[in-house]
Design a protein around this motif. Sequence first.
Motif, PDB file in Angstrom:
ATOM      1  N   LEU A  28       0.786  -1.138   0.022  1.00  0.00           N
ATOM      2  CA  LEU A  28       0.043  -0.114  -0.001  1.00  0.00           C
ATOM      3  C   LEU A  28       0.856   1.214  -0.049  1.00  0.00           C
ATOM      4  N   HIS A  29       0.682   2.181  -0.928  1.00  0.00           N
ATOM      5  CA  HIS A  29       1.577   3.507  -1.164  1.00  0.00           C
ATOM      6  C   HIS A  29       0.694   4.550  -1.439  1.00  0.00           C
ATOM      7  N   ALA A  30       0.945   5.592  -1.233  1.00  0.00           N
ATOM      8  CA  ALA A  30      -0.035   6.869  -1.467  1.00  0.00           C
ATOM      9  C   ALA A  30       0.987   8.058  -1.786  1.00  0.00           C
ATOM     10  N   PHE A  31       0.475   8.943  -2.865  1.00  0.00           N
ATOM     11  CA  PHE A  31       1.346  10.057  -3.374  1.00  0.00           C
ATOM     12  C   PHE A  31       0.361  10.774  -4.087  1.00  0.00           C
ATOM     13  N   SER A  32       0.746  12.141  -4.316  1.00  0.00           N
ATOM     14  CA  SER A  32      -0.124  13.245  -4.872  1.00  0.00           C
ATOM     15  C   SER A  32       0.789  14.378  -5.633  1.00  0.00           C
ATOM     16  N   LEU A  33       0.269  14.727  -6.679  1.00  0.00           N
ATOM     17  CA  LEU A  33       0.616  15.830  -7.264  1.00  0.00           C
ATOM     18  C   LEU A  33       0.332  16.963  -6.782  1.00  0.00           C
ATOM     19  N   ASP A  34       0.761  18.299  -7.120  1.00  0.00           N
ATOM     20  CA  ASP A  34       0.286  19.703  -6.360  1.00  0.00           C
ATOM     21  C   ASP A  34      -1.005  19.784  -6.902  1.00  0.00           C
ATOM     22  N   TRP A  35      -1.737  19.284  -7.858  1.00  0.00           N
ATOM     23  CA  TRP A  35      -3.190  19.552  -7.926  1.00  0.00           C
ATOM     24  C   TRP A  35      -3.867  18.290  -8.203  1.00  0.00           C
ATOM     25  N   PRO A  36      -5.623  18.179  -7.787  1.00  0.00           N
ATOM     26  CA  PRO A  36      -6.296  17.290  -8.036  1.00  0.00           C
ATOM     27  C   PRO A  36      -6.154  16.570  -9.371  1.00  0.00           C
ATOM     28  N   ARG A  44      -4.452  28.043 -16.466  1.00  0.00           N
ATOM     29  CA  ARG A  44      -3.274  28.070 -17.066  1.00  0.00           C
ATOM     30  C   ARG A  44      -2.024  27.036 -16.101  1.00  0.00           C
ATOM     31  N   ALA A  45      -2.526  26.910 -14.946  1.00  0.00           N
ATOM     32  CA  ALA A  45      -1.506  26.006 -14.096  1.00  0.00           C
ATOM     33  C   ALA A  45      -1.655  24.401 -14.523  1.00  0.00           C
ATOM     34  N   ASN A  46      -2.517  24.139 -15.596  1.00  0.00           N
ATOM     35  CA  ASN A  46      -2.755  22.559 -15.703  1.00  0.00           C
ATOM     36  C   ASN A  46      -1.448  22.004 -16.351  1.00  0.00           C
ATOM     37  N   TYR A  47      -1.686  20.747 -16.275  1.00  0.00           N
ATOM     38  CA  TYR A  47      -0.493  20.073 -17.151  1.00  0.00           C
ATOM     39  C   TYR A  47      -1.014  18.663 -16.979  1.00  0.00           C
ATOM     40  N   PHE A  48      -0.261  17.537 -17.933  1.00  0.00           N
ATOM     41  CA  PHE A  48      -0.287  16.338 -17.733  1.00  0.00           C
ATOM     42  C   PHE A  48       1.245  15.819 -17.350  1.00  0.00           C
ATOM     43  N   ALA A  49       1.103  14.829 -16.423  1.00  0.00           N
ATOM     44  CA  ALA A  49       2.444  14.329 -15.764  1.00  0.00           C
ATOM     45  C   ALA A  49       2.723  12.848 -16.301  1.00  0.00           C
ATOM     46  N   LEU A  50       3.661  12.673 -16.599  1.00  0.00           N
ATOM     47  CA  LEU A  50       4.251  11.166 -16.844  1.00  0.00           C
ATOM     48  C   LEU A  50       4.987  10.893 -15.449  1.00  0.00           C
ATOM     49  N   PRO A  81      10.704  -5.486  -5.025  1.00  0.00           N
ATOM     50  CA  PRO A  81       9.940  -4.474  -5.296  1.00  0.00           C
ATOM     51  C   PRO A  81       9.195  -4.265  -6.527  1.00  0.00           C
ATOM     52  N   HIS A  82       8.187  -3.297  -6.895  1.00  0.00           N
ATOM     53  CA  HIS A  82       7.464  -3.247  -8.196  1.00  0.00           C
ATOM     54  C   HIS A  82       7.963  -1.771  -8.766  1.00  0.00           C
ATOM     55  N   ALA A  83       7.865  -1.602 -10.028  1.00  0.00           N
ATOM     56  CA  ALA A  83       8.005  -0.405 -10.780  1.00  0.00           C
ATOM     57  C   ALA A  83       7.083  -0.201 -11.717  1.00  0.00           C
ATOM     58  N   LEU A  84       6.412   0.868 -11.961  1.00  0.00           N
ATOM     59  CA  LEU A  84       5.272   1.256 -12.851  1.00  0.00           C
ATOM     60  C   LEU A  84       5.291   2.580 -13.225  1.00  0.00           C
ATOM     61  N   TYR A  85       4.693   2.796 -14.499  1.00  0.00           N
ATOM     62  CA  TYR A  85       4.716   4.174 -15.173  1.00  0.00           C
ATOM     63  C   TYR A  85       3.175   4.372 -15.451  1.00  0.00           C
ATOM     64  N   MET A  86       2.955   5.941 -15.327  1.00  0.00           N
ATOM     65  CA  MET A  86       1.589   6.071 -15.568  1.00  0.00           C
ATOM     66  C   MET A  86       1.563   7.634 -15.985  1.00  0.00           C
ATOM     67  N   VAL A  87       0.437   8.252 -16.315  1.00  0.00           N
ATOM     68  CA  VAL A  87       0.336   9.508 -16.999  1.00  0.00           C
ATOM     69  C   VAL A  87      -1.125  10.030 -16.205  1.00  0.00           C
ATOM     70  N   ALA A  88      -1.009  11.076 -15.705  1.00  0.00           N
ATOM     71  CA  ALA A  88      -2.038  11.816 -14.841  1.00  0.00           C
ATOM     72  C   ALA A  88      -2.417  13.134 -15.470  1.00  0.00           C
ATOM     73  N   GLY A  89      -3.854  13.739 -15.476  1.00  0.00           N
ATOM     74  CA  GLY A  89      -3.672  14.997 -15.887  1.00  0.00           C
ATOM     75  C   GLY A  89      -4.441  15.841 -14.805  1.00  0.00           C
ATOM     76  N   THR A  90      -4.280  17.165 -14.595  1.00  0.00           N
ATOM     77  CA  THR A  90      -4.770  17.876 -13.539  1.00  0.00           C
ATOM     78  C   THR A  90      -5.871  18.752 -13.763  1.00  0.00           C
ATOM     79  N   GLN A  91      -6.513  19.050 -12.439  1.00  0.00           N
ATOM     80  CA  GLN A  91      -7.770  19.971 -12.519  1.00  0.00           C
ATOM     81  C   GLN A  91      -7.253  21.184 -11.574  1.00  0.00           C
ATOM     82  N   ALA A  92      -6.392  21.899 -12.171  1.00  0.00           N
ATOM     83  CA  ALA A  92      -5.870  23.062 -11.418  1.00  0.00           C
ATOM     84  C   ALA A  92      -6.814  24.407 -11.569  1.00  0.00           C
ATOM     85  N   THR A  93      -6.428  25.304 -10.666  1.00  0.00           N
ATOM     86  CA  THR A  93      -7.206  26.494 -10.422  1.00  0.00           C
ATOM     87  C   THR A  93      -6.014  27.543 -10.196  1.00  0.00           C
TER      88      THR A  93
END
Length: 369
Positions: free
Chosen positions: A57-65, A99-105, A84-96
């Motif tokens: 069980l692991h938890a992490f976050s970006l600076d925007w939801p 102009r602060a939005n991005y998608f992160a690899l 241990p495992h390794a994985l790759y993902m992409v996530a897109g933000t909902q920023a306010t």
Amino acid sequence: MRNPKKKSKTAKGSSTAAPPQAPRSQGPMTQSVWQPGADPIDEGEVLQYDPSAYDCLHAFSLDWPCLSFDVLRDELGGPRSSFPHALYMVAGTQATPARANYFALIKLANLGQGKHGSKAAAGSDDELSDSDDEEDSVPPLFHTRMLAHHGGVNRVRSMPQQPGLIATWGDGGQVQVWDATAQVDELVQGLGASKPGQVGRGAPKQLFQHTREGYALDWSKMQAGRLASGDCASHIHVWEPAAASDDGLLRVWDLRNFKPGAFVANFSYHRNAITSVEWSPHESSMLATTSADGQLAVWDLALERDPEEEASLAASGSAQAPEDLPPQLLFVHSGQHDMKELHWHPQIPGMLISTAADGFNVFKPANVQ
């Protein structure tokens, strides 16, 4: 919570992101299943989760939801199960602001077992091997590459045949295709994380304009480069039925004999709208759901209630499930606020990733192989 059909590792659990759920004692020898949203919490009572209910069980976050994310297929092979495992993902933000939005690899590495699963059952640290202690002492690695995105990201998907090609559904009514192959390669080669707050700039390779924003987006697994999107104005280019609704009901259809109302399974468990549903890529009878009630549920349609086995487990001290709890409910994970989407990892059997307003959870239930 325990499911009597799984004999080896059967605890249902919840995450550490918020006070999670665990069986509550009703007497010297009796335990019952605590149900989120149904059973009260007494004043001053603190719920703790059972570490043996998870293999990790692991938890992490970006600076925007993030409303949406996807798992990138990698070259590490599969199915794989060793920690241990390794994985790759992409996530897109909902920023306010917008102009602060991005998608992160994102690259997550050194995802160890910690004190969960068999290590939780082992008891004290003295019973753990030197290799276990060494694994626990190495923290998970979190590396990112961020690319600017104008406006919030409603949905983001990686092309299965070419993971570096990313499609985004923006809240401004545009579907965009980005080539992030270079950023993915940097993560694979272990070139480290970007500088804090560093967001790259680039232009999408393709852009498709809708009259309104939307949320339906996916790549074809059969035809490389084929993309389907649907918007909120009922303009659907490719449609695929999905077992989920705003009334919290989970329904399953057999598409070989599809008729309205002729579903083969109907579960009334979630207490709010279902926000995501996905079949397991490794077990044909297993699927998972997230709901606005703050729960992620794992279901196994092959399970049936066995009163004799339930009685045997109750006699041994296991918690008794309520009569109205579906026997197909295999595992419950909670503790995240405002859950939005889940995905199974396509190459790590049993590994689940969920996103919510307060970040991500990466976990593997102990009774899901």
